[in-house]
Write an enzyme that holds these catalytic residues in place. Structure first.
Site, short mmCIF file in Angstrom:
data_model
loop_
_atom_site.label_atom_id
_atom_site.label_comp_id
_atom_site.label_asym_id
_atom_site.label_seq_id
_atom_site.Cartn_x
_atom_site.Cartn_y
_atom_site.Cartn_z
N ARG A 110 38.01 32.85 32.77
CA ARG A 110 39.12 32.44 31.62
C ARG A 110 38.82 31.00 31.64
O ARG A 110 39.11 30.28 30.43
CB ARG A 110 40.41 32.83 32.24
CG ARG A 110 40.97 34.10 31.80
CD ARG A 110 39.91 35.34 32.15
NE ARG A 110 40.35 36.61 31.81
CZ ARG A 110 41.22 37.42 32.92
NH1 ARG A 110 41.46 37.07 34.08
NH2 ARG A 110 41.49 38.49 32.53
N ASP A 165 34.61 38.29 31.50
CA ASP A 165 35.76 38.98 31.04
C ASP A 165 35.80 39.20 29.67
O ASP A 165 34.84 38.63 28.97
CB ASP A 165 36.94 38.32 31.68
CG ASP A 165 38.12 39.20 31.98
OD1 ASP A 165 38.76 39.69 31.04
OD2 ASP A 165 38.51 39.36 33.04
N HIS A 216 37.61 44.93 29.84
CA HIS A 216 37.35 43.47 30.03
C HIS A 216 35.96 43.25 29.44
O HIS A 216 35.45 42.43 30.15
CB HIS A 216 37.70 43.02 31.27
CG HIS A 216 39.13 43.01 31.59
ND1 HIS A 216 39.90 42.15 30.85
CD2 HIS A 216 39.69 43.99 32.53
CE1 HIS A 216 41.37 42.45 31.33
NE2 HIS A 216 41.26 43.46 32.49
N ASP A 239 39.34 47.89 35.79
CA ASP A 239 40.57 47.85 35.76
C ASP A 239 40.89 47.80 34.34
O ASP A 239 40.30 47.37 33.43
CB ASP A 239 41.25 46.59 36.53
CG ASP A 239 40.73 45.52 35.92
OD1 ASP A 239 39.53 45.18 35.90
OD2 ASP A 239 41.49 44.70 35.30
N GLU A 240 42.19 48.05 34.05
CA GLU A 240 42.76 47.98 32.49
C GLU A 240 41.96 48.37 31.47
O GLU A 240 41.79 47.56 30.33
CB GLU A 240 43.06 46.33 32.24
CG GLU A 240 44.26 45.99 33.43
CD GLU A 240 44.84 44.71 33.12
OE1 GLU A 240 46.02 44.30 33.67
OE2 GLU A 240 44.01 43.83 32.80
N TYR A 267 48.54 37.31 44.82
CA TYR A 267 48.19 36.98 43.60
C TYR A 267 48.48 35.38 43.21
O TYR A 267 49.78 34.98 43.35
CB TYR A 267 48.81 37.70 42.42
CG TYR A 267 48.04 38.82 41.93
CD1 TYR A 267 47.29 39.76 42.78
CD2 TYR A 267 47.60 39.06 40.46
CE1 TYR A 267 46.44 40.53 42.30
CE2 TYR A 267 46.64 40.21 40.29
CZ TYR A 267 46.17 40.91 41.09
OH TYR A 267 45.24 41.82 40.54
N PHE A 268 47.59 34.53 43.54
CA PHE A 268 47.66 33.10 43.63
C PHE A 268 47.78 32.36 42.09
O PHE A 268 47.91 31.29 42.26
CB PHE A 268 46.51 32.39 44.34
CG PHE A 268 46.88 32.62 45.89
CD1 PHE A 268 47.86 33.40 46.50
CD2 PHE A 268 45.90 31.95 46.88
CE1 PHE A 268 47.85 33.50 47.70
CE2 PHE A 268 45.92 32.21 48.03
CZ PHE A 268 46.95 32.83 48.75
N ASP A 269 47.77 33.52 41.13
CA ASP A 269 48.17 33.09 39.92
C ASP A 269 49.56 32.63 39.58
O ASP A 269 50.08 32.12 38.77
CB ASP A 269 47.46 33.88 38.65
CG ASP A 269 47.98 35.20 38.87
OD1 ASP A 269 48.12 35.72 39.99
OD2 ASP A 269 48.19 36.00 37.70
N TRP A 328 43.70 34.15 39.65
CA TRP A 328 43.41 34.08 38.24
C TRP A 328 43.75 32.95 37.34
O TRP A 328 44.70 32.34 37.82
CB TRP A 328 44.13 35.34 37.66
CG TRP A 328 43.82 36.60 38.40
CD1 TRP A 328 44.85 37.45 38.99
CD2 TRP A 328 42.77 37.49 38.16
NE1 TRP A 328 44.06 38.47 39.55
CE2 TRP A 328 42.81 38.78 38.85
CE3 TRP A 328 41.31 37.35 37.39
CZ2 TRP A 328 41.97 39.63 38.89
CZ3 TRP A 328 40.37 38.23 37.57
CH2 TRP A 328 40.55 39.42 38.17
N GLU A 388 44.10 32.04 33.92
CA GLU A 388 44.51 32.01 32.40
C GLU A 388 45.11 30.68 32.06
O GLU A 388 45.03 30.09 31.09
CB GLU A 388 45.58 33.23 32.06
CG GLU A 388 44.94 34.50 32.07
CD GLU A 388 44.71 35.12 33.30
OE1 GLU A 388 45.03 34.71 34.24
OE2 GLU A 388 44.89 36.54 33.23
#
Length: 803
Positions: free
Chosen positions: A200, A229, A300, A365-366, A457-459, A507, A509
């Protein structure tokens, strides 16, 4: 998985934190470790352990000895037996001492030197040492020196890290005094990881190395590198050059996608050459960190399909897609034809040649199945294979990749969606949708790694401080990470043997700068390190905070931008019994001593200690920071209300979101002073599904107007099946408006603030409107009636003005 649109599922500020309270479990915790038989050895008293052994992660066993060891420039660092790897580790130790204490003891690589040196540190690798693993070590510290022993280089390195932490605990330069002690140490889990998203937002090789170096100094040993991604393909594949020629660049949404001088598209690009990859892998290996690459499939995959559309679902695609400028769940999948598997195997052949890690991560995933479902060729393939549904087709897809990796003696690891439809026996599951996937996989006999959202989740942001970097809400605090238990309670002891360990996922973003990455990672990764290394029963929150004090100083001395969010002073306006305004100060963890100055003056350890709320008499300036042992644990924070109206100002952090949707703290690329400006854009907090804010308990008796600072960000979110949840309100006026209501979000607005001026400004715009006379305390609801959800309008702050 990266964005995770799964919407289902103290101490007083005047006092220092207590030192480690619980006694460390000795031989019972690690049966293979030996007790010291020195008659002078004693257990370290709980109240002194944080000072005697200020080490993170907490060692498994500590025993005090009499005396102390003075480590200085005359100390010899000796590689026992002339072992080359021991000599290299000794040299690394010396270099780290040079950076923090200003001297580097000489290294004797021969292993035979005698005489002269008053003190010696021996670095010894003994394959026959009675230790539990290759990462275990013993450290003996006495008045004449120290001895680190391990059966393999990794353990020796970790022992050297422990001695380095002991030697740098006081933050001073010159000779170091280290309390005599014996440490027997080994990790609780084999997989102790941190994932970095470079797809990202791209980080330089030096920045990646800096993160790996900090991991190693916390005894974290697995660097999971997210390299591909929808928004970017970051690894050079020589057989398919368009993956980086096309797939490594995107045109960002919003202001950052345009050149401020010309208005022309401005690509965002970046990838790692194979030589750079080898360099990073080699650098990590020297610090006993394994790099696990992630190549996403079957979903992704938009950046790869932008480069090679023939590997997408061709009979559904009308044109090649762009590399995506959006965040979220995309619908582009690799197709299921044999030619695509040839492509993926070619890619993996180059990946496995670059990364010697046992595991290769394939994402999984996803993977939104819309294109597979709409594709006649994919449906025909499914029928020919006798597969029940698209979930089974993904399982078949994963199985085929797993077989290929098996021929290269590698093991496949993927996110927990790979469980759906069945899983190859040798596959490892990384559980991100909570711990459910880990429980299911372990019960089925699969190895698992815990990386649950939101726990690790460190985002996610780590506080509601106004200067907190962008990220997802709710906050994942330092304490919540420290309290994370790796083994799910539902597992039996036999099933728990499948738990390899845990990792945090970072992540990116919403984190464009590496400084924001650093702040997101540490010190929360220090808390994780203790969860995955130290014995479960030995961990203690207050002791960790006490040991974190010198660690925060080490970050600063190394030039590493660790976050001080947990210790940053917060200011809050309160009222005394007569209604007079008071300022209260606190920090998130209730640790340390808050010191402050009001008005002119320099903040220091000798400044006044905060004890209780202080009178507020604007205009005034308060500065405050948290101190421990006379040293600052946080940077100073400033509160400077210019007038009484300023006391009513609340940033978006202090407003309540109307719903618990997808709440994000965002930052657009347009700086606060407009396109071409230099100052960073302020954080904008909004619920992506329904931007709506509540100013709770507004005292309206003397209020006559409202001032709202607003901003806009591009609505660059792919929400898949959640798209219908996005709330769009009809435009109020030709340009739309911000509407303010009292008491609830229903009924007639009490104020309408047109957006005309804000639409022309890519930065922040201040809007004002009069308010009708209202009495008492009221909740104010603020929503944008703009007629569209793109751009996403957001409130940055609200101020109530007097009549």
């Amino acid at each position: 998985m990266a964005f995770g649109y799964d919407l289902g599922g103290g101490m007083g500020s005047k006092r220092m934190g207590a030192a480690l309270a619980a006694a460390i479990a000795l031989a019972a915790a690690l049966p293979a470790c030996q007790r010291a038989d020195d008659g002078k050895a004693t257990a370290v008293p709980a109240e002194n352990r944080a000072q005697t052994t200020p080490v993170i992660p907490l060692p498994a066993q500590i025993q005090a000895r009499e005396g102390e060891f003075v480590l200085d420039a005359g100390t010899r660092l000796q590689a026992a037996g002339g072992n080359a790897e021991a000599a290299r580790i000794a040299g690394d130790f010396a270099a780290r001492l040079q950076r923090l204490r200003g001297f580097a003891p000489p290294v004797d690589a021969s292993g035979t030197a005698q005489g002269e040196a008053k003190t010696t540190v021996v670095f010894a690798i003994d394959p026959q040492a009675a230790l539990t693993s290759d990462e275990a070590y013993t450290l003996e510290v006495g008045p004449e020196g120290a001895r680190i022993q391990a059966r393999a280089p990794a353990g020796l390195f970790y022992g050297a890290v422990t001695l380095w932490q002991l030697a740098t605990a006081d933050g001073a330069r010159g000779p170091a005094r280290i309390a005599a002690q014996r440490i027997e140490d080994a990790p609780r889990f084999a997989w102790r990881g941190l994932m970095l998203d470079s797809a990202r937002h791209f980080q330089s090789v030096d920045q990646v190395k800096a993160l790996i170096d900090q991991m190693a100094l916390h005894k974290l040993n697995t660097f999971h590198w997210h390299l591909t991604d929808d928004q970017g393909w970051r690894i050079e594949i020589k057989k398919y050059p368009r993956l980086t020629e096309v797939g490594s660049c995107r045109i960002p949404a919003g202001a950052s996608g345009r050149d401020p001088a010309t208005g022309e598209p401005k690509p965002y690009c970046g990838y790692y050459t194979q030589d750079q990859i080898r360099d990073v892998v080699r650098y990590a290996a020297q610090r006993y960190v394994t790099v696990v690459p992630e190549i996403e499939m079957p979903g992704h995959a938009q950046a790869a399909i932008a480069a090679y559309p023939e590997f997408g679902v061709s009979d559904v695609l009308k044109a090649p897609p762009p590399v995506s400028p959006d965040w979220g769940v995309h619908t582009y999948l690799f197709n299921t034809e044999d030619a695509t598997f040839v492509f993926l195997q070619d890619v993996l052949a180059e990946v496995t040649a670059l990364f010697p890690s046992r595991y290769i991560h394939i994402g999984g995933d996803e993977a939104a199945k819309d294109q597979w479902q709409a594709s006649p060729s994919t449906q025909a393939r499914k029928t020919a294979l006798g597969l029940k549904d698209e979930m089974a087709m993904q399982s078949w897809f994963v199985g085929r990749i797993e077989q290929y990796l098996g021929t290269h003696n590698r093991r496949l690891v993927g996110w927990d969606e790979i469980l759906e439809g069945g899983l190859p026996a040798r596959a490892t599951v990384m559980s991100w949708r909570g711990t459910k996937g880990a429980v299911e996989a372990a019960r089925a006999g699969h190895d698992v790694v815990l990386a649950p959202a939101p726990d690790l989740y460190f985002d996610h942001v780590q506080s509601d401080n106004d200067d907190e970097p962008p990220g997802r809400l709710a906050a994942v605090t330092l304490k919540s990470v420290y309290e994370f238990e790796v083994v799910p309670a539902e597992l039996t002891p036999d099933q728990a043997k499948h738990v390899l360990g845990a990792q945090a996922n970072l992540w990116n973003e919403h984190r464009r700068s590496f400084e924001a990455v650093e702040r997101a990672a540490f010190p929360r990764a220090a808390a994780l390190a203790e969860a995955v290394w130290s014995p479960k029963g030995a961990r203690d929150w207050n002791g960790f905070l006490r040991r974190l004090v010198p660690q925060m100083a080490r970050y600063q001395a190394q030039g590493y931008n660790a976050s001080d969010s947990a210790f940053a002073v917060r200011f809050a306006v309160e009222r005394d019994g007569q209604g007079h305004p008071m300022v209260a100060m606190s920090n998130q963890v209730g640790f340390g001593e808050i010191r402050y100055v009001e008005g002119k003056g320099t903040l220091s350890a000798q400044s006044a200690a905060y004890a209780s709320p202080l009178p507020l008499r604007p205009p005034t300036v308060f500065q405050a920071a948290t101190y421990v042992d006379g040293k600052p644990l946080s940077a100073p924070r400033r509160y400077a209300p210019a007038d009484l109206a300023a006391l009513t100002m609340r940033t978006a952090n202090r407003l309540r979101q109307c719903k618990g949707g997808l709440n994000l703290r965002m930052e657009d690329d347009a700086p606060a002073d407009g396109l071409g400006g230099r100052s960073p854009r302020a954080g904008l907090l909004a619920d992506v599904f329904d931007p709506c804010w509540i100013y709770e308990g507004a005292a309206m008796d003397r209020v006559g107007a409202i001032e709202v600072r607003v901003g806009q960000v591009p609505f660059n979110f792919q929400l898949w099946h959640d798209t219908p949840k996005v709330v769009t309100r009809p435009a109020n006026g030709p340009d739309g408006a911000l509407e303010v209501r009292a008491g609830s979000c229903e009924g007639t607005p009490i104020a309408v603030l047109p957006l005309g001026s804000a639409r022309l400004n890519p930065g922040l715009t201040t809007l004002r409107a009069k308010l009708p006379p209202l009495q008492g305390s009221q909740d104010l609801c603020l929503v944008f009636a703009s007629g569209n959800h793109d751009p996403l309008w957001a409130v940055e702050r609200v101020t109530l003005l007097p009549r």
